[in-house]
Design an enzyme around this catalytic site. Structure first.
Site, short mmCIF file in Angstrom:
data_model
loop_
_atom_site.label_atom_id
_atom_site.label_comp_id
_atom_site.label_asym_id
_atom_site.label_seq_id
_atom_site.Cartn_x
_atom_site.Cartn_y
_atom_site.Cartn_z
CG ASP A 31 116.87 113.84 117.82
OD1 ASP A 31 116.87 114.15 116.63
OD2 ASP A 31 115.83 113.81 118.52
CB SER A 34 110.50 114.89 121.43
OG SER A 34 110.90 115.86 120.45
CG PHE A 80 118.98 119.93 111.60
CD1 PHE A 80 120.24 119.34 111.63
CD2 PHE A 80 118.52 120.46 110.41
CE1 PHE A 80 121.01 119.24 110.47
CE2 PHE A 80 119.29 120.37 109.25
CZ PHE A 80 120.54 119.76 109.29
CE1 TYR A 148 107.69 126.74 111.45
CE2 TYR A 148 108.95 125.70 113.21
CZ TYR A 148 108.79 126.02 111.86
OH TYR A 148 109.74 125.65 110.95
NE ARG A 291 97.42 124.41 107.38
CZ ARG A 291 98.47 123.62 107.10
NH1 ARG A 291 98.62 122.45 107.68
NH2 ARG A 291 99.37 123.99 106.20
CG ASP A 294 97.48 127.13 105.38
OD1 ASP A 294 98.39 127.13 106.22
OD2 ASP A 294 96.96 126.10 104.93
C1 WQD Z 1 101.34 122.87 102.18
C2 WQD Z 1 100.05 123.14 101.41
C3 WQD Z 1 98.19 123.66 102.83
C4 WQD Z 1 98.00 119.67 104.67
C5 WQD Z 1 104.68 124.52 107.02
C6 WQD Z 1 105.58 125.38 107.85
C7 WQD Z 1 106.99 125.34 107.32
C8 WQD Z 1 107.44 123.92 107.27
C9 WQD Z 1 106.50 123.14 106.33
C10 WQD Z 1 108.43 123.24 109.36
C11 WQD Z 1 99.26 124.32 101.96
C12 WQD Z 1 97.94 122.35 102.08
C13 WQD Z 1 98.36 120.76 103.90
C14 WQD Z 1 96.74 119.03 104.44
C15 WQD Z 1 96.29 120.61 102.69
N1 WQD Z 1 107.39 123.33 108.55
N2 WQD Z 1 97.53 121.22 102.94
N3 WQD Z 1 95.93 119.55 103.46
O1 WQD Z 1 101.99 125.11 105.77
O2 WQD Z 1 103.31 125.50 103.62
O3 WQD Z 1 104.56 125.04 105.73
O4 WQD Z 1 105.20 123.21 106.93
O5 WQD Z 1 109.58 123.46 109.17
O6 WQD Z 1 107.82 126.07 108.17
O7 WQD Z 1 105.13 126.73 107.77
O8 WQD Z 1 103.26 123.22 104.64
O9 WQD Z 1 102.65 120.92 104.02
O10 WQD Z 1 101.39 122.04 105.93
O11 WQD Z 1 100.99 122.78 103.57
O12 WQD Z 1 95.53 121.05 101.80
O13 WQD Z 1 96.34 118.03 105.11
O14 WQD Z 1 99.19 122.01 101.51
O15 WQD Z 1 96.99 124.43 102.90
O16 WQD Z 1 98.64 124.99 100.88
P1 WQD Z 1 103.17 124.80 104.91
P2 WQD Z 1 102.07 122.16 104.59
#
Ligand code: WQD
Length: 343
Positions: A31, A34, A80, A148, A291, A294
């Site tokens: 690892d 970072s 990972f 990503y 966002r 999303d």
């Molecule tokens: C979940 C829900 C947001 C933050 C991403 C990557 C995925 C994995 C997980 C890496 C959504 C809402 C979020 C906030 C909010 N990452 N939200 N306020 O975007 O589904 O997935 O993260 O491996 O690969 O794509 O996860 O937790 O960011 O969002 O309202 O401050 O929560 O809009 O509906 P996401 P998330």
């Protein structure tokens, strides 16, 4: 069997390390720290009572990675390591392509050089982008909406080409939905650098008093309460899926893409409600704009994992929220709490 965990000090990687050690595997962790903390390695040893070799090495340090393969007879790799912030990847795509893709090419080249042909790869449901319908199965079209997600999909394609160049390879590509929760001990958990991108660590930091209020990104989606719906899966269920995948590639040549999700979606407001119950705290929030990028609703069809891996998520949303809170409340500053308390 000796398993190399790249990114093994991270959130998912450390939970996999605990599970593997508990199941009697030998592990080696590599690892670059970072987005993880050396304290996490001590916690893994504490939880399991076992030790392991650790190398502070980056995927781009070919010669140092080569040393790991020279010093250990690696049977398989669980990969990972990688940059994983959707938002950050939009601002710095080249960092993501260099680190995630070139790093993986280095890793696969060294595996080939040292005769290691088994890999479990950490991919993501983000490769599906915004699906036309749900639940999502592995045959769905892929259209990632961020550098990503695209980096992860490109790596999937690279692994497919590696397999076609040498069918002795055995590769399981695991597409994670939304991992949350923590080991029941509360000694390891999600500890994002800076302001959390993801929902649950943000909520637990509000609940523990580190942040004032959560921004809910939009309440005008086509969902029962208007907020985004996701397939949250307990990180321990997720890593158990990795051990099943390891067993699977032990027996079977080939390359398989497998969703790891529960098949159930919950909205942001439902998650907030569960945390209010579990923590007994208000978890203040305000509705803000969506966002960009999303999707409104994503959740898995987990059938393939059940059929070919004999794996199914077992923990429910309450378990996930309780374990997330148990970690955060015992470690208000994540792994830094330990350093602060020892200072
Ligand atoms: C979940 C829900 C947001 C933050 C991403 C990557 C995925 C994995 C997980 C890496 C959504 C809402 C979020 C906030 C909010 N990452 N939200 N306020 O975007 O589904 O997935 O993260 O491996 O690969 O794509 O996860 O937790 O960011 O969002 O309202 O401050 O929560 O809009 O509906 P996401 P998330």
């Amino acid at each position: 069997m000796k398993i190399l965990l790249t990114g093994g000090a991270g959130y998912i990687g450390s939970h996999a390390a605990v599970e593997l050690l508990d199941q009697g595997y030998e592990i080696v962790i590599m690892d670059n720290l970072s987005n993880s903390n050396i304290e996490c390695l001590e916690r893994i040893k504490e939880i399991t009572g076992k030790s392991f070799a650790f190398y502070k090495v980056d995927l781009l340090e070919y010669d140092l990675m080569n040393q790991i393969f020279k010093e250990h007879s690696i049977d398989a790799v669980i990969h990972f390591a990688g940059l994983k912030s959707v938002g950050e990847s939009v601002k710095a795509p080249l960092d993501y392509y260099l680190n995630n893709i070139s790093g993986t090419v280095n890793l696969c080249s060294l595996m080939k050089k040292h005769g290691v042909n088994k890999m479990v790869f950490s991919s993501t449901a983000a490769v599906y982008g915004n699906p036309d319908r749900v639940p999502i199965d592995e045959s769905f079209p892929v259209s990632p909406a961020s550098p990503y997600g695209r980096s992860k999909l490109m790596i999937e394609e690279i692994l497919r080409d590696v397999y076609h160049s040498d069918p002795s390879w055995r590769i399981a590509i695991l597409r994670y939905f939304n991992p949350i929760g923590a080991h029941h001990s509360g000694r390891i958990g999600e500890d994002p650098n800076g302001i959390p991108d993801n929902l649950v660590p943000y909520i637990t930091q509000v609940a523990v008093g580190k942040r004032e209020k959560l921004q809910v990104f939009g309440n005008d989606y086509d969902t029962p309460d208007g907020t985004g719906v996701r397939d949250y899966i307990h990180v321990v269920d997720l890593v158990k899926g990795h051990l099943k995948a390891l067993e699977y590639i032990e027996k079977k040549k080939g390359i398989e893409v497998i969703n790891l999700g529960t098949g159930t979606g919950y909205s942001v407001l439902e998650i907030i409600g569960n945390f209010r119950e579990v923590t007994g705290r208000p978890v203040d929030y305000q509705i803000t704009a969506r966002r960009p990028g999303d999707p409104g609703v994503t959740y898995a069809n987990p059938k393939k994992a059940e059929i070919i891996l004999g794996w199914k998520a077992e923990k429910n949303l309450k378990d996930m929220c309780q374990d997330s809170w148990n970690w955060q409340s015992r470690n208000p500053d994540g792994y830094h709490s330990a350093l602060l308390s020892e200072a």
